[in-house]
Write an enzyme that holds these catalytic residues in place. Sequence first.
Site, PDB file in Angstrom:
ATOM      1  N   ARG A 275       4.169  -2.880   0.839  1.00 29.35           N
ATOM      2  CA  ARG A 275       3.218  -2.769  -0.273  1.00 29.35           C
ATOM      3  C   ARG A 275       2.941  -4.170  -0.805  1.00 29.35           C
ATOM      4  O   ARG A 275       3.788  -4.763  -1.458  1.00 29.35           O
ATOM      5  CB  ARG A 275       3.873  -1.903  -1.367  1.00 29.35           C
ATOM      6  CG  ARG A 275       2.989  -1.584  -2.544  1.00 29.35           C
ATOM      7  CD  ARG A 275       3.824  -1.054  -3.703  1.00 29.35           C
ATOM      8  NE  ARG A 275       4.414  -2.138  -4.466  1.00 29.35           N
ATOM      9  CZ  ARG A 275       5.553  -2.054  -5.144  1.00 29.35           C
ATOM     10  NH1 ARG A 275       6.268  -0.960  -5.151  1.00 29.35           N
ATOM     11  NH2 ARG A 275       5.989  -3.093  -5.832  1.00 29.35           N
ATOM     12  N   HIS A 279       3.333  -1.863  -7.623  1.00 30.62           N
ATOM     13  CA  HIS A 279       3.505  -0.407  -7.496  1.00 30.62           C
ATOM     14  C   HIS A 279       2.266   0.296  -8.064  1.00 30.62           C
ATOM     15  O   HIS A 279       1.671   1.159  -7.433  1.00 30.62           O
ATOM     16  CB  HIS A 279       4.762   0.033  -8.235  1.00 30.62           C
ATOM     17  CG  HIS A 279       4.880   1.513  -8.424  1.00 30.62           C
ATOM     18  ND1 HIS A 279       5.086   2.368  -7.375  1.00 30.62           N
ATOM     19  CD2 HIS A 279       4.787   2.270  -9.536  1.00 30.62           C
ATOM     20  CE1 HIS A 279       5.124   3.620  -7.838  1.00 30.62           C
ATOM     21  NE2 HIS A 279       4.946   3.578  -9.151  1.00 30.62           N
ATOM     22  N   TYR A 288      10.832  -8.567  -9.708  1.00 31.18           N
ATOM     23  CA  TYR A 288      11.883  -8.083  -8.800  1.00 31.18           C
ATOM     24  C   TYR A 288      11.727  -8.484  -7.333  1.00 31.18           C
ATOM     25  O   TYR A 288      12.539  -8.121  -6.510  1.00 31.18           O
ATOM     26  CB  TYR A 288      12.010  -6.553  -8.910  1.00 31.18           C
ATOM     27  CG  TYR A 288      10.714  -5.786  -8.663  1.00 31.18           C
ATOM     28  CD1 TYR A 288      10.277  -5.539  -7.370  1.00 31.18           C
ATOM     29  CD2 TYR A 288       9.940  -5.315  -9.732  1.00 31.18           C
ATOM     30  CE1 TYR A 288       9.100  -4.849  -7.139  1.00 31.18           C
ATOM     31  CE2 TYR A 288       8.760  -4.623  -9.519  1.00 31.18           C
ATOM     32  CZ  TYR A 288       8.345  -4.387  -8.214  1.00 31.18           C
ATOM     33  OH  TYR A 288       7.188  -3.712  -7.990  1.00 31.18           O
TER      34      TYR A 288
END
Lengths: 389, 321
Positions: A275, A279, A288
């Site tokens: 990805r 998100h 992160y």
Amino acid sequence: MSDRASDIRVSPATGDDGGGEVRYLSQADLEVPTHQIVAPDGSYDDEAIPDLDDEELLDLYRWMVTDRVFSRRMVNIQRRGELGTFGSTRGQEASIIGSAFTLTPDDWLYVGRAWTPMFMRGASMEDMILFWRGIEEGQEAFAKVNAQIAISIGSHLPLVSGIAWGMHLDDADAIATAYLGDGATSTGAAHEGINLASSVGLPALFYCQNNQYAISMPYEKQSGANTIAQKALAYGIDAIRVDGQDVLAVYDAVSSAREKVLQGEPVFVESVTYRLDAHTTSDDPTRYRADEEVDHWESHDPIERYREFLKSEGLWAEIDHDAIVDEIETEFDEALAAANAMEERAVAEMFEYVYDELPPELVRQLDEFEDLLERRPEMYDFIEQRPKG
Amino acid sequence: MQATIVQAVNDALHGEMERDDRVVVFGEDVAESGGVFRATDDLLEEFGNKRVVDTPLSEIAIVGGAAGMAMYGYRPVAEIQFSGFLPPAFDQLVTNASRIRWRTRGELSAPMVVRMPYGAGVRALEHHSESLEGAYGHIPGLKVVIPSTPADTKGLLTAAIRDPDPVLFMEPKRIYRSIRAEVPEGEHEVPIGEAAVRREGEDVTVVAWGSMMPPTLEAVDEGDIDAEVIDLRTISPMDTETIVESVKKTGRCVVVHEGPRTLGVGSEIVARINDEALMYLESPVERVTGFDTPVPLLSMEDFYFPHPPRVLDGIEAALAE
């Protein structure tokens, strides 16, 4: 004692009772190959190319570009406040298109992160914009093409098994497909859904796009299992692990899986992808994950890899990339205009479809509410219908 | 200090983790990312990855795991990312967490907290907006707490973590950041099970909680009504006495909640008033609630929850008769 109980004492495969020695079954003993046709550098084995004609090979490219342009435009209009939260699919184009390209209109499709398959089945970009604006008509349109989007992670797997069960009872020439993410494989519903399909023998395909992150959680922390594919073995179904950045490998793998599923043998496919975007538009991935990691995957773009293949095959000359992008942009502009032109909806829509027939108490609540809106127009100071996001 | 509700959550977690090293915080995205609403920001840096843990995407494991960890002697504070994702774990609440003390005749218990943002109004996707405190309040053995102010958030969450029983702590995400108010520094505990009288009045009692407090107070101001406004704060166990005493004084009552009307918390409040203060009532108790429909997707969600004019309409109806 049942036959199965008596079988427990010996290995069903060998009849070997182990000779009193404790022996472990270990993932380390299991070789999990990853199916790949076009290597990251664009090289490939002629023999391995799936049986697709030139037009189909070009279609794969067009759909992947559609997916990318659509994600970009959706993120852009979200940032302008014209959409609710949106989850981009950038980076997963090969994984999404290669798999959806194998399905027929009678196959049911329940997706997690994959929007273009809806277009491939006849839903429009307008429907998708409406959906992400939180307008129920989007879901209605998807349902008309045997497709739905699951928001509650993993909750759709038992549902897909149930659809497949119906197909099984009907001897239908179709399959039910659940798209899911790596995170979904940790949910209880996923386990129960897959197990049901296995135990009854249902035409269900579980297509997992392992895009490496469930919001902030990398796959290494999501599970102690080396791969997701091998989890299928515990359910007693077969699995394929495929390079999700290689659209031909994905097409090949899922085509093969679909044939098996049609015979009532559920299959689990792990498509290894990435990805590239956040998100959702509410997420900040810089908290992160490292830039170097993202850069690495940016440089392994699935569309570029496929472009190299098309060049080698002499098909690239037939593609006018800019014209394709222009066409998609125009389609998006028109879809957005149509979505913007949608008329204000009546408050009764909130009550419709809760039941087949509106129960008396709901009739009462609706009547009271409509009366209130008439008596107290100041209510509208607090109400924004947000058809434009 | 001045803080928002979400900052007050963070402050309470810091305080209790510092005070008691048995407190362990876990859930999806709570560690590295600090929670999708940043409620657990900085905890990982301060308390390390053994006490602040990102879990797999597994609501059943998060809630059931909290119950097990609590039985063993820890004080887990588990986060469910959105209240709409709690239903898979409903089984663990009903079957295990709420019954362990009862089942073992007190030999074991599950002193745990499940925190989650609830409610509509933030333009989220489907399943992110429900207010199902009525369903959770129906579970014997489980305490259900909903704060509405930053100070109460800190005080009630602190109490929840120290509570010997399992507590479901529902955070009104619509007002997570819209209210900034004074929060006591250092230790601050607000007892679970006690409602707060936010405003004293003579003409009507209005009971609300969580995200419904701001529109309720706004409605009372707007209508210039001499209302006694009660913030329930704890759904279960419910503070019947504060409500009943107030109704005995005012003779009228309105209950405001965001969740669906049928079998909602308002129904229970009406029943308790009927039991203990029926003869004091001068008009039927009014309910201003969400509808018995799913919370609409974001384009129509503003229609769903009670806004000040609807609350005011309910209050005026109670006053009219």
